[in-house]
Design an enzyme around this catalytic site. Structure first.
Site, PDB file in Angstrom:
ATOM      1  N   THR A  12      -4.781  -6.327   7.965  1.00 42.89           N
ATOM      2  CA  THR A  12      -4.149  -5.763   6.782  1.00 42.89           C
ATOM      3  C   THR A  12      -2.968  -6.660   6.436  1.00 42.89           C
ATOM      4  OG1 THR A  12      -4.804  -3.550   7.483  1.00 42.89           O
ATOM      5  CG2 THR A  12      -3.101  -3.699   5.773  1.00 42.89           C
ATOM      6  N   LYS A  87      -6.508  -0.651   1.254  1.00 43.88           N
ATOM      7  CA  LYS A  87      -6.023  -0.312   2.600  1.00 43.88           C
ATOM      8  C   LYS A  87      -4.534   0.001   2.564  1.00 43.88           C
ATOM      9  CE  LYS A  87      -5.795  -0.024   7.150  1.00 43.88           C
ATOM     10  NZ  LYS A  87      -6.174  -0.953   8.172  1.00 43.88           N
ATOM     11  N   LYS A 155       5.328  -2.015   8.034  1.00 41.02           N
ATOM     12  CA  LYS A 155       4.822  -3.257   7.445  1.00 41.02           C
ATOM     13  C   LYS A 155       4.009  -2.970   6.195  1.00 41.02           C
ATOM     14  CE  LYS A 155       0.998  -4.805   9.053  1.00 41.02           C
ATOM     15  NZ  LYS A 155      -0.129  -4.844   8.116  1.00 41.02           N
TER      16      LYS A 155
END
Length: 189
Positions: A12, A87, A155
């Site tokens: 990701t 995502k 993140k």
């Protein structure tokens, strides 16, 4: 990789990272798709990871037989970067759900309702969510999952905030709630 090979980015990362890598791969005669996954180790072992694929349709279809060995479903979302955006949006909403579920359980506890029992009841009603389940399994608070999930979600929320800001898009309540969850886990954005 030799000419005609395909790279599938399962990490990701920022969609621009995939676009930059795709340009480098193309110069070598190699194609690239972004295909982040969701579901964790148990889903991988059972061949049921959710694969969110971005890239040209022909390349995604070329990769589908391999992706299907560990992914079900494998969803093609559009051009390169679409899988990453999906995502990141999924993780943003999950993070927001963590905040709202944790705060509801805390409020219940402050009003005299056991958070474990409250989570059990809510998981059988209209308030159910994957996030509530994770918090319920962790004893009714974010404390047990914060050390592992906090940095990863931080993140992803940072990336989504950066992407939204660059596009001039308003993230709204989902970003506010996600920020609340990160703060509760001591990993502020």
């Amino acid at each position: 990789l030799g000419t005609g090979g395909v790279i599938a980015v399962h990490s990701t990362v920022h969609p621009d990272t995939c676009r930059r890598l795709a340009r480098q791969a193309e110069a070598q005669g190699t194609r690239l798709i972004d295909a982040p996954v969701s579901g964790g180790g148990p889903a991988a072992a059972e061949g049921r990871l959710l694969v969110m694929a971005g890239g040209d349709a022909e390349t995604v279809e070329y990769c589908r037989p391999v992706l299907a060995t560990y992914g079900d479903p494998v969803v093609h979302l559009g051009p390169l970067g679409s899988g990453q955006l999906t995502k990141l949006l999924n993780n943003l909403l999950f993070t927001a759900h963590l905040a709202t579920a944790a705060s509801a359980l805390t409020l219940g506890e402050e009003l005299g309702v056991d958070p474990g029992r409250l989570a059990d009841v809510m998981s059988h009603g209209s308030a159910n969510s994957f996030a509530l389940g994770r918090i319920g399994d962790a004893g009714g608070t974010l404390d047990r999952i914060a050390a592992f999930a906090g940095p990863l979600l931080q993140k992803d929320v940072r990336l989504m905030a950066e992407i939204a800001a660059a596009a001039g898009a308003t993230a709204g309540a989902v970003m506010t709630a996600a920020d609340d969850a990160l703060a509760l886990m001591n990993h502020p954005r």
